[in-house]
Motif scaffolding. Structure first.
Motif, PDB file in Angstrom:
ATOM      1  N   ASP A 195     -20.052  10.039  21.754  1.00  9.04           N
ATOM      2  CA  ASP A 195     -20.462   8.695  21.509  1.00  9.04           C
ATOM      3  C   ASP A 195     -21.956   8.388  21.223  1.00  9.04           C
ATOM      4  O   ASP A 195     -22.516   9.207  20.252  1.00  9.04           O
ATOM      5  CB  ASP A 195     -19.942   7.849  22.605  1.00  9.04           C
ATOM      6  CG  ASP A 195     -19.914   6.244  22.353  1.00  9.04           C
ATOM      7  OD1 ASP A 195     -20.091   5.838  21.169  1.00  9.04           O
ATOM      8  OD2 ASP A 195     -18.773   5.674  22.915  1.00  9.04           O
TER       9      ASP A 195
ATOM     10  N   GLU B  22     -18.327   9.808  26.603  1.00  9.28           N
ATOM     11  CA  GLU B  22     -18.121   8.536  27.046  1.00  9.28           C
ATOM     12  C   GLU B  22     -16.449   8.743  28.049  1.00  9.28           C
ATOM     13  O   GLU B  22     -16.602   8.145  28.999  1.00  9.28           O
ATOM     14  CB  GLU B  22     -17.682   7.596  26.246  1.00  9.28           C
ATOM     15  CG  GLU B  22     -17.298   6.016  26.880  1.00  9.28           C
ATOM     16  CD  GLU B  22     -16.893   5.160  25.547  1.00  9.28           C
ATOM     17  OE1 GLU B  22     -16.207   5.557  24.704  1.00  9.28           O
ATOM     18  OE2 GLU B  22     -17.347   3.841  26.017  1.00  9.28           O
ATOM     19  N   PHE B  23     -15.563   9.245  27.480  1.00 12.35           N
ATOM     20  CA  PHE B  23     -14.343   9.442  28.359  1.00 12.35           C
ATOM     21  C   PHE B  23     -13.409  10.641  27.482  1.00 12.35           C
ATOM     22  O   PHE B  23     -13.525  10.573  26.221  1.00 12.35           O
ATOM     23  CB  PHE B  23     -13.719   8.046  28.491  1.00 12.35           C
ATOM     24  CG  PHE B  23     -12.981   7.469  27.172  1.00 12.35           C
ATOM     25  CD1 PHE B  23     -13.619   6.749  26.355  1.00 12.35           C
ATOM     26  CD2 PHE B  23     -11.781   7.849  27.078  1.00 12.35           C
ATOM     27  CE1 PHE B  23     -12.820   6.208  25.269  1.00 12.35           C
ATOM     28  CE2 PHE B  23     -10.827   7.311  25.854  1.00 12.35           C
ATOM     29  CZ  PHE B  23     -11.671   6.469  25.134  1.00 12.35           C
TER      30      PHE B  23
ATOM     31  N   GLU C  60     -11.985   7.036  16.668  1.00 14.59           N
ATOM     32  CA  GLU C  60     -13.106   5.864  16.454  1.00 14.59           C
ATOM     33  C   GLU C  60     -14.396   6.561  15.983  1.00 14.59           C
ATOM     34  O   GLU C  60     -14.715   7.598  16.180  1.00 14.59           O
ATOM     35  CB  GLU C  60     -13.359   5.458  17.816  1.00 14.59           C
ATOM     36  CG  GLU C  60     -14.595   4.556  18.170  1.00 14.59           C
ATOM     37  CD  GLU C  60     -14.957   4.207  19.514  1.00 14.59           C
ATOM     38  OE1 GLU C  60     -13.866   4.291  20.356  1.00 14.59           O
ATOM     39  OE2 GLU C  60     -15.870   3.689  19.843  1.00 14.59           O
TER      40      GLU C  60
ATOM     41  N   GLN D   6     -14.484  10.182  17.809  1.00 14.91           N
ATOM     42  CA  GLN D   6     -14.301  10.027  19.042  1.00 14.91           C
ATOM     43  C   GLN D   6     -12.785   9.903  19.379  1.00 14.91           C
ATOM     44  O   GLN D   6     -11.880   9.300  18.448  1.00 14.91           O
ATOM     45  CB  GLN D   6     -14.908   8.850  19.687  1.00 14.91           C
ATOM     46  CG  GLN D   6     -15.001   8.845  21.093  1.00 14.91           C
ATOM     47  CD  GLN D   6     -15.555   7.565  21.721  1.00 14.91           C
ATOM     48  OE1 GLN D   6     -15.286   6.552  21.167  1.00 14.91           O
ATOM     49  NE2 GLN D   6     -16.341   7.585  22.850  1.00 14.91           N
TER      50      GLN D   6
END
Ligand code: FEO
Ligand code: CA
Ligand code: CA
Ligand code: CA
Length: 648
Positions: A144, A177-178, A591, A609
């Motif tokens: 990110d 981020e995840f 993304e 992402q």
């Protein structure tokens, strides 16, 4: 090969549940503002405790238009590349599509060793996964926000006193981020502590040394400063809340870790600042649903829930169990901006409490007219707010004194008035009696800033995502979307005028006193819905970066229309009419986010992402399509074929 889609819950976890409004307040009711004019362009014209410490400035290079305007600036239009057409981008891409004037290289996919030889790479084999130990020596997942810090020492030697930052070597700091359990673990829920540790190890931040090789392109190289920062890395707290009892647990455990690191950028003094966003989702309650019945007001406002986003960490790691009284304040330790020294791998990251605790999406900083710093930050949830922090003293003198400009100052929340003006409302118990009545100390307020902002009367926004500093110290705010106002999540107001805001919008604001002031003017720069049926159509603006010449780069996150995947579009903000040009289109269910660049701005880094939301049926990025390999988040290094400035 037919495989079960391991990413199937991703949308639910990361596009829906995390964004359900937890804002119960009725700050303003607007029946009549839909008709308020959209364009405000006319207005626009005219404790030092703990880690007080320094993070001394290595780098006079980065900011405030620090690069020479003329550097390889072409004589053509500011945004002059051939855009990717809808027709060229609506194939079921296996790899990203970029403007014909550009090219890209894919680097540092999830699983890349943080340094050559640091550990085994993970290459996306669906039948094996890294160990937690390997993962904590590899690039994480969920690429990110990021920033490229050019190497200085070699160039300082080469150029003597005349500092010339490198365009070919430096430290890239990048957020992870995840990654969902299906993507990372290959299963819905962890079965043991080892699984939880793997999930935790792929989250956090990477500090990775990169160098461009003339023949091979950009490569990961060795550096004493390379490191992984994960959910289990020691942290320090600094600023007014650092010594608060609300940041201590009966268990006496030291602060560890950062999580859901979303946007990021550099400070003016050359450090990396990473933002903790959806931290609530990593906590759960082993007692089950009864937890929800007994939540505190604070827990509700921050969206804590007995089953979180389904990561299941609480099942095997007591820190993340909201039911465990020994760790009752662990959840207060997340939701901060965290400062990291890119050039000292031994230094603990520092959580700066003066910036408040909320779902920090991203951060942008400018130098005010008095030499202080103004920091602009969004809280990404439906109906949540836009914030600004202004340091108490000029940043240069603070840094020279070995103190952080981010440890003392005023935190404000934004009220957008109908007439195109705005007010920064101070969140300070010393100046607001209602706040003083609600919070015993300023530390209590900073830890539960959302409640303070409710009381202060902030304007509910349509999910504030990134902020970035444009020309003449204006600030761009991306508001990604909000189509749930009808059920009370957010509201229609002048700054968020669409009842069903499916596509999102971008606001441009400008503070009095170049950031010092407590008032501002604002306009809606663009409603994404107005780009539908145009060649430059985009929706769901999220990542944002403005360059010193007036270009605005927007990465999108959400279902783009007309068969497009998520994309990177570029605006020339010097034009009267916003006209997005499509530079890059990603792969299925990804993304496009993050934006970093070399000092000459002829190389940019952009992230792909959650490709395929983790499903190998959709994409095997960065591999070409094969239906098997687990897709991995990765960074694109993009350059113009003629070597020009990115965006031109
Ligand atoms: Fe991390 Fe709001 O996106
Ligand atoms: Ca985002
Ligand atoms: Ca988003
Ligand atoms: Ca994201």
């Amino acid at each position: 090969m037919a495989k079960e889609n391991p990413g199937i819950n991703n949308g639910a976890i990361h596009d829906d549940k995390e964004n359900v409004s937890t804002n119960p307040t009725d700050n303003r009711t607007f029946a009549d503002v839909v008709s308020t004019r959209l364009s405000r362009r006319n207005i626009m014209r005219g404790s030092l405790a703990g880690a007080a410490a320094s993070f001394l400035a290595p780098a006079p290079f980065i900011h405030a238009g620090g690069y020479k305007r003329g550097y390889s600036a072409s004589s053509g239009p500011l945004v002059g590349f051939t855009p990717v057409s809808i027709a060229d981008a609506t194939f079921d891409q296996t790899l990203p599509t970029i403007s014909e004037d550009y090219e890209y290289q894919i680097i540092i996919p999830w699983g890349t060793p943080i340094e050559p030889g640091a550990t085994e790479p993970y290459l996306g084999d669906p039948d094996s996964r890294p160990t937690p130990q390997q993962a904590s020596r590899q690039i994480g997942i969920g690429h990110d926000g990021m920033f490229f810090f050019p190497e200085d020492s070699r160039d300082r030697q080469r150029w003597g006193r005349r500092y010339r930052p490198s365009n070919t070597k430096g430290m890239l700091c990048i957020n992870h981020e995840f990654g969902t359990n299906p993507h990372v673990l290959g299963k819905e829920a962890p079965e043991n502590l080892q699984d939880v540790r793997l999930s935790q190890a792929v989250h956090g931040v990477s500090v990775v040394a990169l160098e461009r090789d003339y023949y091979e392109g950009w490569q990961v190289v060795s550096s004493p400063n390379s490191r992984r920062i994960t959910v289990n890395t020691p942290m320090e707290f600094s600023g007014p809340a650092a010594d608060s009892p609300l940041l201590q647990n009966p268990a006496g455990n030291v602060p560890l870790g950062t999580v859901n690191n979303c946007g990021a950028f550099t400070s003016l003094w050359g450090t990396y600042i990473t933002c903790e966003e959806n931290f609530n989702g990593y906590f759960g309650a082993t007692e089950g649903e009864t937890f929800n019945d007994n939540r505190t007001e604070e827990q509700q406002r921050y969206g804590f829930d007995y089953d979180g986003f389904g990561y299941g960490w609480e099942l095997f790691d007591k820190r993340f169990d909201l039911s465990n009284p020994d760790y009752v304040n662990e959840s207060n330790r997340f939701g901060w901006c965290v400062e990291i020294d890119p050039f000292d791998g031994t230094r603990k990251p520092v959580k700066r409490t003066a910036l408040g605790r909320f779902k920090h999406e991203a951060i942008a900083m400018l130098e005010t007219i008095t030499g202080r710093v103004a920091v602009y930050m969004g809280d990404d949830q439906r109906g949540d707010y836009a914030y600004k922090f202004v340091s108490a003293r000029p940043w240069r003198s603070a840094i020279a004194a070995g103190e952080s400009p981010l440890d003392e100052g005023t935190l404000y929340v934004a009220r957008f008035n109908d007439d195109g003006t705005g007010d920064w409302l101070p969140l300070d118990i010393a100046v607001n009696e209602e706040l003083a009545a609600r919070f015993e100390t300023q530390a209590d307020l900073l830890i539960n800033v959302r409640l303070a902002a409710d009381i202060a009367g902030a304007t509910k926004m349509d999910r504030p995502e990134w902020t970035t500093i444009g020309l003449t110290s204006s600030v761009f705010w991306t508001l990604t979307n909000n189509n749930r106002k009808a059920d009370g999540q957010g509201e229609v107001n002048a700054a968020n005028p669409e009842e069903e805001n499916n596509d999102g919008h971008i606001i441009r604001s400008k503070d009095a006193g170049r950031g010092d002031g407590a008032t501002f003017t604002w306009e809606i720069y663009v409603l994404a819905s107005t780009t539908r049926d145009t060649a430059g159509v985009f929706t769901d603006p999220d990542a944002a970066h403005a360059d010193p010449w007036g270009r605005l780069f927007i990465g999108t996150d959400g279902g783009q229309p007309d068969g497009l995947q998520d994309q990177l579009v570029v605006f020339d903000t010097t034009l009267d009419t916003p006209a997005p040009q499509r530079l890059l289109v990603g792969v299925p269910s990804d993304e496009i986010t993050g934006f970093a660049y070399t000092p000459d701005r002829c190389t940019a880094f952009v992230n792909v992402q959650h490709p395929g939301n983790g499903s190998p049926d959709d994409t095997n990025f960065p591999d070409s399509f094969n239906g098997v390999t687990i897709p991995r988040d990765a960074t694109l290094v993009i350059t113009r074929k003629d070597g020009g400035v990115i965006g031109s």
